[in-house]
Design a protein around this motif. Structure first.
Motif, PDB file in Angstrom:
ATOM      1  N   ARG A   9       0.806  -0.863   0.251  1.00 14.83           N
ATOM      2  CA  ARG A   9       0.204  -0.238   0.098  1.00 14.83           C
ATOM      3  C   ARG A   9       1.253   1.600  -0.389  1.00 14.83           C
ATOM      4  N   ILE A  10       2.096   1.171   0.836  1.00 13.16           N
ATOM      5  CA  ILE A  10       2.851   2.206   0.439  1.00 13.16           C
ATOM      6  C   ILE A  10       3.499   2.647  -0.411  1.00 13.16           C
ATOM      7  N   GLY A  11       3.837   1.566  -0.986  1.00 18.40           N
ATOM      8  CA  GLY A  11       4.540   1.368  -2.158  1.00 18.40           C
ATOM      9  C   GLY A  11       3.608   2.057  -3.812  1.00 18.40           C
ATOM     10  N   GLU A  12       2.026   1.476  -3.837  1.00 17.48           N
ATOM     11  CA  GLU A  12       1.537   2.382  -4.304  1.00 17.48           C
ATOM     12  C   GLU A  12       1.029   3.193  -4.305  1.00 17.48           C
ATOM     13  N   ALA A  13       1.014   3.909  -2.832  1.00 19.74           N
ATOM     14  CA  ALA A  13       0.468   5.231  -2.850  1.00 19.74           C
ATOM     15  C   ALA A  13       2.123   5.927  -3.269  1.00 19.74           C
ATOM     16  N   THR A  14       2.704   5.865  -3.635  1.00 23.61           N
ATOM     17  CA  THR A  14       4.022   6.262  -3.243  1.00 23.61           C
ATOM     18  C   THR A  14       4.449   6.542  -4.600  1.00 23.61           C
ATOM     19  N   SER A  15       3.985   5.698  -5.467  1.00 25.11           N
ATOM     20  CA  SER A  15       3.725   5.979  -6.668  1.00 25.11           C
ATOM     21  C   SER A  15       2.895   6.627  -8.317  1.00 25.11           C
ATOM     22  N   ALA A  16       1.609   7.010  -6.578  1.00 26.75           N
ATOM     23  CA  ALA A  16       0.333   7.450  -7.265  1.00 26.75           C
ATOM     24  C   ALA A  16       1.314   8.698  -6.664  1.00 26.75           C
ATOM     25  N   ALA A  17       1.677   9.425  -5.619  1.00 28.42           N
ATOM     26  CA  ALA A  17       2.065  10.267  -5.452  1.00 28.42           C
ATOM     27  C   ALA A  17       3.333  11.327  -6.450  1.00 28.42           C
ATOM     28  N   ARG A  18       3.833   9.866  -6.744  1.00 28.57           N
ATOM     29  CA  ARG A  18       4.961  10.404  -7.651  1.00 28.57           C
ATOM     30  C   ARG A  18       4.287  10.449  -8.751  1.00 28.57           C
ATOM     31  N   ASP A  19       3.605  10.151 -10.065  1.00 30.76           N
ATOM     32  CA  ASP A  19       2.461   9.844 -10.916  1.00 30.76           C
ATOM     33  C   ASP A  19       2.317  11.640 -10.344  1.00 30.76           C
ATOM     34  N   ARG A  20       1.550  11.721  -9.930  1.00 32.04           N
ATOM     35  CA  ARG A  20       0.604  12.915  -9.253  1.00 32.04           C
ATOM     36  C   ARG A  20       0.950  14.002  -9.849  1.00 32.04           C
ATOM     37  N   GLY A  21       2.678  14.651  -9.066  1.00 28.80           N
ATOM     38  CA  GLY A  21       3.725  14.922  -8.900  1.00 28.80           C
ATOM     39  C   GLY A  21       4.569  15.360 -10.228  1.00 28.80           C
ATOM     40  N   ARG A  22       4.826  13.956 -11.008  1.00 33.54           N
ATOM     41  CA  ARG A  22       5.042  15.088 -12.427  1.00 33.54           C
ATOM     42  C   ARG A  22       3.839  15.362 -12.934  1.00 33.54           C
ATOM     43  N   ASP A  23       2.824  14.503 -12.567  1.00 32.59           N
ATOM     44  CA  ASP A  23       1.783  15.809 -13.990  1.00 32.59           C
ATOM     45  C   ASP A  23       1.584  17.140 -13.146  1.00 32.59           C
ATOM     46  N   THR A  24       1.865  17.040 -11.823  1.00 33.11           N
ATOM     47  CA  THR A  24       1.716  18.804 -11.450  1.00 33.11           C
ATOM     48  C   THR A  24       2.494  19.436 -12.158  1.00 33.11           C
TER      49      THR A  24
END
Length: 136
Positions: A9-24
């Motif tokens: 779950r932490i890995g998925e959350a980190t990956s999702a946060a990284r994707d959102r950060g890159r998109d931002t």
């Protein structure tokens, strides 16, 4: 295993946060580029409208103040550096020497009457014994 699930779950959350950060970041970069382009276009349009009027307004000042100061500053240097070079070039030019030699044999070409006649009236000529106009 609860620990493995938490890690996932932490890995998925980190990956999702990284994707959102890159998109931002990408969206912010695109907005910044668009803003800068529109600002540059606006600035260019403004400059194209203002600069001709600014230059037109400066021309009288340039002619009245700046150009005379430039000339006054340049003339001594021109006299010191340029005139001697021009004189040297003219005195060593074979075409000028040939012209001088020819005129010393035949005399100068006849003067243009439009210039010569009024000039004679003003300064007179020695060979005719006349005096300048009004000189008595």
């Amino acid at each position: 295993d609860p620990l493995a699930q938490a890690r996932d779950r932490i890995g998925e959350a980190t990956s999702a946060a990284r994707d959102r950060g890159r998109d931002t970041v990408l969206a912010g970069r695109a907005e910044a580029v668009a803003f800068l382009r529109s600002g540059a276009d606006d600035g260019l349009s403004w400059a194209q409208g203002v600069l001709p009027r600014l230059v037109d307004g400066l021309v009288p000042h340039l002619i009245a103040v700046v150009v005379p100061r430039l000339i006054d500053g340049a003339v001594p240097d021109i006299r010191a550096r340029v005139v001697p070079v021009v004189i040297e070039d003219m005195t060593t030019d074979p075409r000028v020497r040939d012209l001088v030699a020819e005129q010393s044999r035949t005399g100068p070409p006849p003067a243009d009457g439009r210039v010569d006649s009024p000039l004679r009236q003003v300064i007179g000529t020695r060979d005719r014994g006349t005096t300048p106009a009004g000189g008595g």
